[in-house]
Structures are given as C-alpha cells and as structure tokens.
Design an enzyme around this catalytic site. Structure first.
Site, mmCIF file in Angstrom:
data_model
loop_
_atom_site.group_PDB
_atom_site.id
_atom_site.type_symbol
_atom_site.label_atom_id
_atom_site.label_comp_id
_atom_site.label_asym_id
_atom_site.label_seq_id
_atom_site.Cartn_x
_atom_site.Cartn_y
_atom_site.Cartn_z
ATOM 1 C CB ALA A 1 -19.006 -2.943 -4.080
ATOM 2 C CB SER B 1 -13.900 -4.727 -1.763
ATOM 3 O OG SER B 1 -13.003 -3.939 -2.381
ATOM 4 N N PRO B 2 -16.343 -4.078 1.161
ATOM 5 C CG PRO B 2 -16.668 -3.398 3.381
ATOM 6 C CD PRO B 2 -15.553 -3.590 2.473
ATOM 7 N N GLY C 1 -16.767 1.356 -3.717
ATOM 8 C CA GLY C 1 -17.175 2.884 -3.637
ATOM 9 C C GLY C 1 -18.061 3.324 -4.351
ATOM 10 C CE1 TYR D 1 -3.044 -2.825 0.482
ATOM 11 C CE2 TYR D 1 -3.293 -2.148 2.235
ATOM 12 C CZ TYR D 1 -3.929 -3.352 1.187
ATOM 13 O OH TYR D 1 -4.728 -3.989 1.026
#
Length: 338
Positions: free
Chosen positions: A209, A206-207, A211, A55
């Site tokens: 998705a 990514s809950p 954005g 990251y």
C-alpha cells in the site's frame, strides 16, 4: 519460492514478481545498485520482472535491460504502455499508432527482441478496445510479444475486452494487474472473481500500500512518499480515510507481532494467499527492502489469522477510495451529473 501458472498461458512464474518502478530517478538513482538488486532478486528465485515505459521516463526499462544481459531467457519479462511519454498527444494511450511505436521503444530500451507480457497500463475511455486488441494481436503474430494483459481494469471492462477478443478473433488479455493489499481489498468483490472465471493470471501491485504496510506510516511516525509518482491524496494525514488506515495499520502490526512475523511478511503473505492471485509485485528501492520482502514467499498464514485480518479490514473493503486506480471515471461528477 513457489511457482504458479500465469493464467492459461502454459508459463509458470514466481509468487513474488520484481516490480521496477523504484529503479531510476523516481526512486533509486544509482544504476549499478539497482542492477545489483535485480540480480539478488533473480538469485533468490524470482523469475518474473515487471516494468513500464513511463517509469522514470524509460530509465527503469533501460536498467532492467542492462541487468538481464545473459539472463534474459530465465525471466518472464513484463512491461506496460499507455501513460504519456511526451507532450505529444499521440505519444500515449491505446491507439494502434502509439502501440506500434511504444513497443519498438520498449524493445530497444530493454535490449530484447520480444516481451513476454505486454500490458495496457490503464483502460482508455476514447479508444475502442478492438483497436487496442487488434494492434496487440499483430504484435503477437510478429513475435515481438508473447502474451498481452491489462492493468487496473474494472470487472465490466475485463468482460468487455474478453467478449471483443472472442467476437473479433483477436488475442485476449491473459492477465490483469490490479492494486491489492490488506488496506485495499475492493477487487475481492468483482475483479478477482471475474478474472478468475476468464482464466486470467493476476499480478497485483502495491501489496504494501505504498509504504503504509512497511512500517513507514504509523501514528507515531508518519513518513512521506518515496516517489513523486505517488498521488499526494493517498498520504494526506488530514483525511479521515487515512486516519482510519492508520488505525487499521496499528491493529495489523500488533497482529503480525503476535504471530511472530513482520508487518511486511503479513501483508505480502496475505496477498499471495488469495487463490486468484498468481504473483504479488514487490517494488524495493534498496537491497534492505528486497531482503525484508523475500521471506514472505515462504510465510504461511493460518485460517485463524486470516479471520482476524477480516475483522480489522472486511473482505471487499478499500478503506480510502483514493487508493483504487479503477472506476474513478465512472464516479467522477461529470459522469454522474446531467
């Protein structure tokens, strides 16, 4: 904030995990603001922090390390290795050579002498899982790592790794980190039940998705990715699959409105409601985003509401296969053509 067992490790973590991919050049370049967001998350009851060496080229780990000064023992700290860290072909992957180097680099950036959960960022097609598990087992024995986990493993890869650990008397993966959201439900069919059978904790990423479920992507206002790290195919509005996602988002937004909650709260509460899920990783870039997501920890979805969600996106369905981060190599043309 609810606290749940992290698999069978004997450790408990918050139902929301603070993901830090957006701290650094990939997202929020203001280091002090990123640190303030981390502190606000901890003050709100989050005890689980997830990052990765890749990251922002290590900057995210440096920010996390600085933010946790004086608070390290109150946090379950997770990081990941595997992705390329330079042009050197040996500065990546799941080999013993790279793992032993990568962990020292992460420990230095995080300003700590141990990592609570050290995860393989992706499965390796050219490294035996026994080699990866053997190196990670040595790190556990040395006290540099407390537990180990996988990320974006298919159900068969989870089983293979568990079998190898048992047969070779090695440390086993105690967690899996897969993508999961209202729009990306493929793991419900195999990954979640498989991990659950093996007693693994699940921290989903990514809950929202990327954005799509934050309100950023709507038919009348399609935004753009907030990070260059996100694959462009997932945001190509000419794609029929993404058009179907827009339709689903409209229906889900109306469902949330009827329930008196935000789309963000609906999305996050849906993920943490699944009995196999330990914690949902949120990835705020700003303080405002963090505050909009924290309330989801206390949002309860009724069975009726869950049934209505299933009518919009059926269980086990991923609307756009490009949103899956596992299984891609098995279905690539070179793998299925003679």
């Amino acid at each position: 904030m609810e606290y749940r067992p992290l698999g069978r490790t004997g450790v408990s973590v918050s139902s929301l995990c603070l993901g830090t991919m957006m701290f650094g050049p990939w997202g929020n370049e203001d280091r002090q603001d990123s640190i303030r967001i981390i502190h606000a998350a901890l003050d709100a009851g989050i005890t689980f922090v997830d990052t990765a060496d890749v990251y922002s080229g290590g900057e995210s780990e440096r920010i996390v390390g600085e933010a946790l000064k004086g608070r390290r023992d109150d946090v379950v700290l997770a990081t990941k290795f595997f992705m390329p860290m330079s042009d050197n072909p040996n500065h990546r992957g799941g080999s013993r050579k790279w793992i032993m180097r990568a962990v020292e680099d992460s420990l230095q950036r995080l300003q700590t002498d141990y990592i609570d959960l050290y995860q393989v960022h992706r499965p390796s097609a050219d490294t035996d899982v026994e080699e990866t598990l053997g190196a990670l087992s040595d790190l556990v024995a040395q006290g540099k790592v407390r537990s180990i986990g996988s990320s974006s493993y298919s159900a068969s890869q989870i089983v293979e790794a568990q079998w190898a650990a048992r047969e070779r008397h090695l440390q086993r993966f105690v967690t899996e980190q897969p993508p999961y959201s209202l729009l990306v439900r493929g793991i419900e069919e195999d990954v979640l039940p498989t991990a659950r059978r093996h007693g693994m904790g699940i921290l989903t990423y990514s809950p929202l998705a990327g954005g799509w479920l934050s309100g950023r992507w709507r038919k009348d206002a399609a935004g753009s990715p907030t990070s260059s790290a996100r694959p462009p195919a997932r945001f190509d509005m000419s794609s029929p699959a993404n058009q179907r996602k827009l339709d689903a988002v409209e229906e889900l937004a109306l469902l949330a409105e009827d329930a008196g909650i935000s789309l963000i709260e609906l999305a996050l509460a849906f993920v943490i409601r699944h009995p196999a899920v330990t914690s949902a990783i949120i990835g705020p870039r700003t303080m405002e985003q963090l505050e909009s997501q924290l309330s989801a920890a206390d949002t309860v979805l009724s069975d009726e509401l869950l049934d209505r969600i299933d009518e919009i996106v059926a269980p086990g369905t991923t609307i756009n296969p490009d949103d899956n981060s596992y299984g891609a190599t098995e279905l690539a043309p070179r793998a299925r053509r003679r």
